[in-house]
Design an enzyme around this catalytic site. Structure first.
Site, mmCIF file in Angstrom:
data_model
loop_
_atom_site.group_PDB
_atom_site.id
_atom_site.type_symbol
_atom_site.label_atom_id
_atom_site.label_comp_id
_atom_site.label_asym_id
_atom_site.label_seq_id
_atom_site.Cartn_x
_atom_site.Cartn_y
_atom_site.Cartn_z
ATOM 1 N N GLY A 47 0.849 -1.206 0.000
ATOM 2 C CA GLY A 47 0.000 0.000 0.000
ATOM 3 C C GLY A 47 0.877 1.245 0.000
ATOM 4 O O GLY A 47 0.676 2.175 0.770
ATOM 5 N N ALA A 48 1.904 1.235 -0.906
ATOM 6 C CA ALA A 48 3.001 2.202 -0.821
ATOM 7 C C ALA A 48 2.822 3.471 -1.644
ATOM 8 O O ALA A 48 3.720 4.306 -1.681
ATOM 9 C CB ALA A 48 4.286 1.514 -1.274
ATOM 10 N N SER A 49 1.683 3.642 -2.329
ATOM 11 C CA SER A 49 1.630 4.710 -3.335
ATOM 12 C C SER A 49 0.964 6.000 -2.889
ATOM 13 O O SER A 49 1.133 7.036 -3.549
ATOM 14 C CB SER A 49 0.914 4.180 -4.584
ATOM 15 O OG SER A 49 -0.336 3.629 -4.228
ATOM 16 N N THR A 50 0.182 5.963 -1.822
ATOM 17 C CA THR A 50 -0.485 7.185 -1.348
ATOM 18 C C THR A 50 -0.562 7.143 0.189
ATOM 19 O O THR A 50 -0.268 6.120 0.804
ATOM 20 C CB THR A 50 -1.930 7.315 -1.900
ATOM 21 O OG1 THR A 50 -2.664 6.129 -1.552
ATOM 22 C CG2 THR A 50 -1.986 7.498 -3.403
ATOM 23 N N GLY A 51 -0.985 8.261 0.778
ATOM 24 C CA GLY A 51 -1.316 8.310 2.207
ATOM 25 C C GLY A 51 -0.202 7.843 3.127
ATOM 26 O O GLY A 51 0.982 8.152 2.925
ATOM 27 N N ALA A 139 -5.720 0.261 2.079
ATOM 28 C CA ALA A 139 -7.090 0.714 2.313
ATOM 29 C C ALA A 139 -7.813 0.460 1.005
ATOM 30 O O ALA A 139 -7.442 1.018 -0.027
ATOM 31 C CB ALA A 139 -7.129 2.189 2.673
ATOM 32 N N TYR A 224 -7.080 3.207 13.610
ATOM 33 C CA TYR A 224 -7.594 4.517 14.026
ATOM 34 C C TYR A 224 -8.611 4.324 15.142
ATOM 35 O O TYR A 224 -9.307 3.306 15.178
ATOM 36 C CB TYR A 224 -8.236 5.239 12.828
ATOM 37 C CG TYR A 224 -8.726 6.619 13.193
ATOM 38 C CD1 TYR A 224 -7.816 7.604 13.579
ATOM 39 C CD2 TYR A 224 -10.085 6.935 13.192
ATOM 40 C CE1 TYR A 224 -8.254 8.870 13.956
ATOM 41 C CE2 TYR A 224 -10.524 8.196 13.558
ATOM 42 C CZ TYR A 224 -9.605 9.159 13.944
ATOM 43 O OH TYR A 224 -10.026 10.401 14.321
ATOM 44 N N TYR A 234 -17.394 5.033 12.859
ATOM 45 C CA TYR A 234 -16.053 4.495 12.637
ATOM 46 C C TYR A 234 -15.714 3.384 13.631
ATOM 47 O O TYR A 234 -15.934 2.216 13.344
ATOM 48 C CB TYR A 234 -14.977 5.612 12.620
ATOM 49 C CG TYR A 234 -13.697 5.088 12.042
ATOM 50 C CD1 TYR A 234 -13.393 5.236 10.697
ATOM 51 C CD2 TYR A 234 -12.799 4.350 12.824
ATOM 52 C CE1 TYR A 234 -12.254 4.663 10.141
ATOM 53 C CE2 TYR A 234 -11.651 3.781 12.278
ATOM 54 C CZ TYR A 234 -11.384 3.949 10.944
ATOM 55 O OH TYR A 234 -10.257 3.383 10.398
ATOM 56 N N THR A 274 -6.973 11.710 3.354
ATOM 57 C CA THR A 274 -6.409 10.809 2.334
ATOM 58 C C THR A 274 -7.584 10.407 1.429
ATOM 59 O O THR A 274 -8.743 10.716 1.738
ATOM 60 C CB THR A 274 -5.793 9.518 2.927
ATOM 61 O OG1 THR A 274 -6.834 8.754 3.543
ATOM 62 C CG2 THR A 274 -4.697 9.804 3.934
HETATM 63 P P1 NAI Z 1 -4.827 5.495 0.978
HETATM 64 O O1 NAI Z 1 -6.081 5.315 0.233
HETATM 65 O O2 NAI Z 1 -4.105 6.784 0.847
HETATM 66 O O3 NAI Z 1 -3.758 4.328 0.556
HETATM 67 C C1 NAI Z 1 -4.151 3.031 0.265
HETATM 68 C C2 NAI Z 1 -3.027 2.263 -0.410
HETATM 69 O O4 NAI Z 1 -3.469 0.920 -0.624
HETATM 70 C C3 NAI Z 1 -2.609 2.785 -1.794
HETATM 71 O O5 NAI Z 1 -1.208 2.639 -1.948
HETATM 72 C C4 NAI Z 1 -3.316 1.826 -2.775
HETATM 73 O O6 NAI Z 1 -2.677 1.674 -4.031
HETATM 74 C C5 NAI Z 1 -3.212 0.550 -1.975
HETATM 75 N N1 NAI Z 1 -4.188 -0.462 -2.375
HETATM 76 C C6 NAI Z 1 -5.537 -0.422 -2.289
HETATM 77 N N2 NAI Z 1 -6.086 -1.584 -2.730
HETATM 78 C C7 NAI Z 1 -5.036 -2.371 -3.098
HETATM 79 C C8 NAI Z 1 -4.926 -3.687 -3.616
HETATM 80 N N3 NAI Z 1 -6.000 -4.435 -3.831
HETATM 81 N N4 NAI Z 1 -3.687 -4.148 -3.893
HETATM 82 C C9 NAI Z 1 -2.579 -3.407 -3.688
HETATM 83 N N5 NAI Z 1 -2.627 -2.169 -3.162
HETATM 84 C C10 NAI Z 1 -3.831 -1.657 -2.884
HETATM 85 O O7 NAI Z 1 -5.162 5.141 2.485
HETATM 86 P P2 NAI Z 1 -4.610 5.616 3.904
HETATM 87 O O8 NAI Z 1 -5.575 6.567 4.487
HETATM 88 O O9 NAI Z 1 -3.170 5.939 3.849
HETATM 89 O O10 NAI Z 1 -4.816 4.251 4.722
HETATM 90 C C11 NAI Z 1 -3.778 3.326 4.983
HETATM 91 C C12 NAI Z 1 -4.055 2.674 6.333
HETATM 92 O O11 NAI Z 1 -3.985 3.679 7.358
HETATM 93 C C13 NAI Z 1 -5.451 2.032 6.431
HETATM 94 O O12 NAI Z 1 -5.362 0.858 7.188
HETATM 95 C C14 NAI Z 1 -6.232 3.094 7.200
HETATM 96 O O13 NAI Z 1 -7.329 2.554 7.891
HETATM 97 C C15 NAI Z 1 -5.151 3.579 8.157
HETATM 98 N N6 NAI Z 1 -5.416 4.871 8.802
HETATM 99 C C16 NAI Z 1 -5.826 5.962 8.085
HETATM 100 C C17 NAI Z 1 -6.130 7.147 8.729
HETATM 101 C C18 NAI Z 1 -6.592 8.359 7.971
HETATM 102 O O14 NAI Z 1 -7.090 9.291 8.593
HETATM 103 N N7 NAI Z 1 -6.427 8.405 6.686
HETATM 104 C C19 NAI Z 1 -6.007 7.282 10.192
HETATM 105 C C20 NAI Z 1 -5.473 6.117 10.837
HETATM 106 C C21 NAI Z 1 -5.230 4.942 10.167
#
Ligand code: NAI
Length: 396
Positions: A47-51, A139, A224, A234, A274
């Site tokens: 999940g390395a490309s965003t957030g 995510a 979270y 949530y 994100t």
């Molecule tokens: P995001 O949407 O920015 O990043 C998701 C990443 O998962 C991307 O790199 C995407 O390419 C990858 N991805 C999605 N489906 C995929 C698949 N089938 N195969 C390969 N890669 C896949 O999400 P974010 O917000 O950075 O979330 C990451 C984690 O952090 C999640 O577990 C989220 O619950 C957690 N988190 C997020 C918070 C927030 O406020 N955004 C707060 C606390 C935890």
């Protein structure tokens, strides 16, 4: 082409390569301006490309000097469609890593599948032999189960009863009431299957079995908690059940990694803008109120500041990793500070469409949302002809 933001619901369907690159370089600059981390040297980020995942990769590479393999699911450009932001981010990351003499390779595909796990293991064997940190930061809205083929869809719903509260449409800046019907048992099961710990465990099982986890290897996934006001949708809702499962999985994995001296953690992170969090009802309004308070108190952090603090002050201090009474790393400590939450809670009942701009940071929210897709950044000429077809070097 000239690239402008285009929206479909919560999603921006275009992304700007120069803006995405700028965002990545800003994050790299931040990490470089901090002290170096005595941390991991071979890091796999799922999940390395965003957030948070992208910020973890940047912190590992430019903070600890680590070689990285990034797994993600992104779309390159085709015809008159731009690539996704995560594609452009990864292109920019690899370019910067190469310039810095750091190994960086990416795998684009469905991380839930056995094929992508095997491909990743092959790459690790071929290039490194072993990894010493696995970051799990997926995510996703859907997951195809690699064994049964069942297709799971996650939902963002309360459990047990209808939840009614305020929400904001950050495009129109209108605050309104929203009612969300409770999830069915089936929806709960689906959400746990997508966002819980089963796939994380499948990754660690596969990596262990292949012998590609180094002695003392660590793994971390993100969770979270947040304030009472968002609990029904949530933490006490469907996604919260998935996070309970993810957190329980961390304990299982920790026990599994003991024989190689490894450890598994969940880190509870701060609420941030994100692509994933903007799809949650109620949360964007909370984030807007939170940002205002945290910025005023000088406590605001984005993904990169959070991930730098996770590595530098929690995971790689040379001492035991500090955890809460449930064994979780907490970097949501500033968000959850009593004085911060008291101010956000005091503003929650008051906030409406008229005072939104004054008592919340809706402007900051909107700006950050656009910036996720490479728009609204200083120093980028959005009127200029731009090449949308950008290479991620290792994916050629
Ligand atoms: P995001 O949407 O920015 O990043 C998701 C990443 O998962 C991307 O790199 C995407 O390419 C990858 N991805 C999605 N489906 C995929 C698949 N089938 N195969 C390969 N890669 C896949 O999400 P974010 O917000 O950075 O979330 C990451 C984690 O952090 C999640 O577990 C989220 O619950 C957690 N988190 C997020 C918070 C927030 O406020 N955004 C707060 C606390 C935890």
């Amino acid at each position: 082409m000239i690239i402008k933001p285009k929206f479909r619901g919560f999603i921006c369907t275009t992304a700007h390569p120069a803006g995405c690159e700028r965002q990545v370089l800003k994050q790299i600059d931040y990490v470089r301006s901090q002290s170096a981390i005595n941390g991991p040297k071979k890091v796999l980020v799922i999940g390395a490309s965003t957030g948070y995942g992208l910020a973890s990769r940047i912190t590992a590479a430019f903070g600890a000097g680590a070689d990285t393999i990034g797994v993600f699911f992104e779309r390159p450009s085709s015809g008159n469609r731009t690539a996704t932001a995560g594609w452009y981010n990864s292109a920019a990351f690899e370019k910067a890593a190469q310039q810095a003499g750091l190994f960086a390779k990416s795998i684009n595909g469905d991380a839930f599948s056995n094929e992508i796990k095997q491909q990743t293991i092959e790459l690790i064997k071929q290039e490194w032999g072993q990894v010493d940190l696995v970051v799990y930061s997926l995510a996703a809205p859907k997951r195809v189960h690699p064994v049964t083929g069942e297709v799971f869809s996650s939902v963002l719903k309360p459990i047990g009863q209808t939840f009614t509260n305020k929400t904001v449409d950050f495009h129109t800046e209108e605050v309104s009431q929203i009612s969300i019907e409770p999830a069915t048992e089936e929806e709960i099961r689906h959400t746990i299957a997508v966002m819980g710990g089963e796939d994380w465990k499948m990754w660690i099982d596969a990596l262990l079995e292949a012998g590609v986890l180094a002695d003392g290897a660590r793994t971390v996934a993100y969770s979270y908690i947040g304030p009472e006001v968002t609990h029904p949708v949530y933490r006490a809702g469907t996604v919260g059940r998935a996070k309970d499962h993810l957190e329980a999985t961390a304990h299982e994995l920790d026990a599994q990694l003991k024989p190689i001296g490894g450890q598994a953690f969940v880190s509870v992170n701060k609420a941030l803008v994100t692509q994933s969090s903007s799809a949650i009802p109620v949360v964007p309004l909370y984030i807007s109120l939170l940002y205002k308070v945290m910025k005023e108190k000088g406590l605001h952090e984005g993904c990169i500041e959070q991930m730098y603090r996770l590595f530098n002050e929690r995971l790689y201090t040379g001492k035991d990793v500090p955890v809460d009474d449930k064994g979780r790393i907490r970097i949501d400590d500033w968000e959850m500070r009593e004085d911060v939450q008291a101010e956000v809670s005091a503003n929650w009942p008051k906030v409406d469409s008229d005072n939104l701009k004054e008592i919340s940071d809706i402007e900051g929210y909107r700006k950050e949302f656009f910036q996720l897709f490479g728009f609204d950044l200083d120093g980028v000429d959005y009127e200029a002809e731009t090449e949308a077809d950008v290479r991620v070097p290792s994916l050629d």
